[in-house]
Design an enzyme around this catalytic site. Structure first.
Site, PDB file in Angstrom:
ATOM      1  N   CYS A  44       0.751  -8.824  -9.032  1.00  0.00           N
ATOM      2  CA  CYS A  44       1.699  -7.746  -8.720  1.00  0.00           C
ATOM      3  C   CYS A  44       2.974  -7.811  -9.560  1.00  0.00           C
ATOM      4  O   CYS A  44       3.365  -6.818 -10.184  1.00  0.00           O
ATOM      5  CB  CYS A  44       2.001  -7.726  -7.222  1.00  0.00           C
ATOM      6  SG  CYS A  44       3.006  -9.102  -6.612  1.00  0.00           S
ATOM      7  N   HIS A  77       5.454  -9.058  -2.423  1.00  0.00           N
ATOM      8  CA  HIS A  77       4.669  -8.059  -3.156  1.00  0.00           C
ATOM      9  C   HIS A  77       5.602  -7.028  -3.763  1.00  0.00           C
ATOM     10  O   HIS A  77       6.645  -6.696  -3.190  1.00  0.00           O
ATOM     11  CB  HIS A  77       3.666  -7.366  -2.229  1.00  0.00           C
ATOM     12  CG  HIS A  77       2.665  -6.525  -2.969  1.00  0.00           C
ATOM     13  ND1 HIS A  77       1.613  -7.086  -3.660  1.00  0.00           N
ATOM     14  CD2 HIS A  77       2.572  -5.184  -3.154  1.00  0.00           C
ATOM     15  CE1 HIS A  77       0.900  -6.116  -4.229  1.00  0.00           C
ATOM     16  NE2 HIS A  77       1.464  -4.952  -3.937  1.00  0.00           N
ATOM     17  N   HIS A  84       0.457  -0.376  -8.200  1.00  0.00           N
ATOM     18  CA  HIS A  84       0.598  -1.823  -7.965  1.00  0.00           C
ATOM     19  C   HIS A  84      -0.738  -2.509  -8.197  1.00  0.00           C
ATOM     20  O   HIS A  84      -1.789  -1.865  -8.278  1.00  0.00           O
ATOM     21  CB  HIS A  84       1.119  -2.092  -6.553  1.00  0.00           C
ATOM     22  CG  HIS A  84       0.124  -1.826  -5.461  1.00  0.00           C
ATOM     23  ND1 HIS A  84      -0.031  -2.646  -4.363  1.00  0.00           N
ATOM     24  CD2 HIS A  84      -0.788  -0.826  -5.279  1.00  0.00           C
ATOM     25  CE1 HIS A  84      -0.977  -2.165  -3.566  1.00  0.00           C
ATOM     26  NE2 HIS A  84      -1.449  -1.062  -4.095  1.00  0.00           N
TER      27      HIS A  84
END
Length: 348
Positions: free
Chosen positions: A263, A311, A323
Site C-alpha cells: 500500500c 493502510h 490502493h
C-alpha cells in the site's frame, strides 16, 4: 477353621452411581479423542473465512509497515557504514604515507650517527658551510616534529573511526534482526490466511472474488463519473495518473514498483514519478504533507485507514481511491468508506 467367603457386591447408591457414570463417560470421551474418532471443529462458512482472512491481512499489513520502516533504517545504516569505511580507508592511506616519510627521516638520522653539532663544527673544514647546513637541518627537524604530531593525531582519529564503525555495525545487525522478525510475522499471517482460503471450495473462492471484483467495477464507474474535483497541483495530478496505470498490478509486501506494490509502496511510487520523495511507511507518509479533513479531499491526497495508520491509498475523487489492498487482490479502485478512515494529507 473359619470358612472364607467371597464378599458379595454392594449395590451402588444414587450418588455413587452418578459418579461412576460420569467417570465412565469421561473415560469414553478421552478414549475417543485419543483414537482420533472425535468430532472435528465445524467448518467455517465463507463469510467467517473472509472475516478471519481480512483480519489476518490487516495484521500482516501492520507488520509490513514495520518491516518497511526497519528496512529503510537498515539501508540508511548500511550506507552510512559504507561511507565511514571509505573515509577510514582514505585516512589510513594518508597515515601510512606519513609513517613511511617518518621512517625515511629516522633512517637518515641513524646513518649520521647523531654526532654532537659542536663536534661536527670543530671537525668541519668549512665552518660557514656547516652552519648553513645545520640551520636547514634544524628547520627540517621542526617540520619532522610537526609530522610526528600529525601522525599521532591521525592514529587517534583512526581509533575513533574504528570505534564508530563497530557501533554502526552493531546497530545495523540489530535492524537486520528486526527485519527478520517482522518478515517471520508477515509470512505467518499470510500463511494462515492462505490455509483458511484453501479450505473453501473453488466455487466459494470464486464467489468471494466475484464480489470484490463487482465492488471494484462499481468504484471504477463512480470514479469515472463527471464532475469530480480536480487535483490541487500538477504533482498530485501526475501521481493520480501513475496510480491509474498501476491498476491490476499485484500486491507484494515490501514492493515499491514498477510491477508490484504494497500500500505505501504504491503511494511512494506514484509521487516519485511526480518528482516528489515520500517516506516509505504509512505512519511517516501521513506527516509528509498538510493534513486535510475528509470533507475537503481532492485527487492526489493520501488517505489513511485504521487506528494504527496501517493502510494508505491515493484519493482520485468521487469518494474513491486507488490502493494496493492485500495479497488476494491487485491494485484497484475502492470507496474510501470501505475501511475505518484515519486521516488524510495533501502533498505540497
Amino acid at each position: 477353621m473359619a470358612a472364607h467367603r467371597k464378599p458379595g457386591r454392594r449395590p451402588l447408591s444414587g450418588g455413587t452411581a452418578r459418579t461412576a457414570l460420569t467417570l465412565a463417560l469421561a473415560g469414553a470421551a478421552s478414549a475417543t479423542a485419543f483414537d482420533g474418532t472425535g468430532h472435528a471443529d465445524p467448518r467455517l462458512s465463507p463469510a467467517e473465512v473472509k472475516s478471519k482472512v481480512d483480519a489476518l491481512y490487516r495484521e500482516a499489513e501492520r507488520a509490513t509497515e514495520k518491516y518497511n520502516g526497519a528496512k529503510e533504517r537498515s539501508e540508511k545504516a548500511e550506507k552510512s557504514l559504507g561511507e565511514l569505511r571509505d573515509e577510514a580507508a582514505r585516512k589510513e592511506d594518508k597515515l601510512n604515507k606519513a609513517r613511511a616519510s617518518l621512517g625515511s627521516f629516522a633512517a637518515a638520522q641513524y646513518r649520521t650517527g647523531g654526532i654532537d653539532p659542536s663536534v661536527q663544527l670543530a671537525l668541519s673544514s668549512d665552518p660557514d658551510r656547516f652552519l648553513e647546513r645545520a640551520s636547514r637541518a634544524d628547520r627540517a627537524g621542526s617540520r619532522q616534529a610537526a609530522a610526528v604530531g600529525g601522525v599521532r593525531r591521525q592514529m587517534r582519529e583512526m581509533d575513533r573511526l574504528r570505534g564508530e564503525a563497530d557501533a554502526r555495525l552493531t546497530g545495523l545487525r540489530a535492524r537486520q534482526a528486526e527485519l527478520r522478525k517482522h518478515k517471520k510475522t508477515i509470512n505467518g499471517k499470510l500463511g494462515e490466511a492462505k490455509r483458511l482460503l484453501s479450505e473453501l471450495t473453488a466455487d466459494e473462492r470464486a464467489d468471494l472474488a466475484g464480489r470484490e471484483d463487482g465492488r471494484a467495477a462499481r468504484s471504477s464507474a463512480r470514479a469515472a463519473a463527471p464532475g469530480h474535483a480536480e487535483a490541487p497541483n500538477a504533482r498530485a495530478a501526475s501521481a493520480v495518473s501513475y496510480a491509474y496505470k498501476a491498476l491490476g498490478s499485484p500486491y507484494v509486501w515490501g514492493a515499491t514498483g514498477p510491477n508490484a506494490f504494497d500500500c505505501s509502496g504504491l503511494t511512494q511510487a506514484a509521487y516519485r514519478a511526480a518528482g516528489v520523495s515520500l517516506p516509505r511507511t504509512t505512519y511517516a507518509q501521513i506527516n509528509a504533507g498538510e493534513r486535510v479533513p475528509r470533507s475537503q479531499l481532492r485527487p492526489g491526497d493520501l488517505v489513511f485507514f485504521y487506528s494504527g495508520i496501517s493502510h494508505v491509498g491515493l484519493y482520485v475523487g468521487n469518494g474513491q481511491m486507488i490502493h494496493a489492498p492485500n495479497p488476494s487482490a491487485p491494485v484497484r479502485l475502492a470507496p474510501i468508506d470501505q475501511m475505518p478512515f484515519a486521516g488524510a494529507a495533501r502533498v505540497a
